[in-house]
Motif scaffolding. Structure first.
Motif: not given
Length: 138
Positions: A101, A65, A37, A107-108, A103, A69-70
């Motif tokens: 990412p 990413s 992460e 959560q990442l 997820l 978080k994208r």
């Protein structure tokens, strides 16, 4: 206290192997990176025939990413739309799509980057592997 999910080496290898199988099935020669992460490398694979440049690009896409978080395509779109005047990557070829990412339960837990074919195909490979990974978790 919250429970923090994270990718294990076995998880990273599952993602790599799934992406690799998809690439082979479609005749793609790519490099694939899986990060935690924070964007730090967990595992990487450069397929025979993939350009040496793709090794760095797949990692940079994954880092992008993980940190944001994208999907990395967001930044490609911002740059092309003139909304982002700068971008820092060691190697930038104008095509960022291919970083996704990962997820889990909101959560990442990491990110995946792929480089070596058209950018939408890079993203397709990563998305496929992530979907399979999440599906096998239940």
């Amino acid at each position: 206290m919250k429970t923090k999910h994270y990718l294990t080496l076995a998880d990273a290898e599952f993602l790599l192997n799934t992406a690799h199988a998809y690439a082979v099935e479609n005749g793609f020669n790519v490099s694939i990176a899986v990060t935690d992460e924070t964007g730090n490398l967990l595992a990487m694979k450069r397929m025979d025939g993939a350009s040496p440049m793709t090794a760095n690009l797949c990692l940079e896409k994954a880092k992008c990413s993980a940190i944001s978080k994208r999907p990395s395509k967001l930044f490609e779109d911002l740059i092309k739309g003139g909304q982002m005047g700068f971008l820092t990557m060691q190697t930038f070829n104008g095509m960022l799509e291919g970083g996704e990412p990962i997820l889990f339960e909101g959560q990442l837990v990491g990110a995946m980057g792929v480089s070596g074919v058209k950018s939408f195909q890079d993203a397709e490979i990563a998305q496929f592997a992530i979907e399979k990974f999440l599906a096998q978790l239940g």
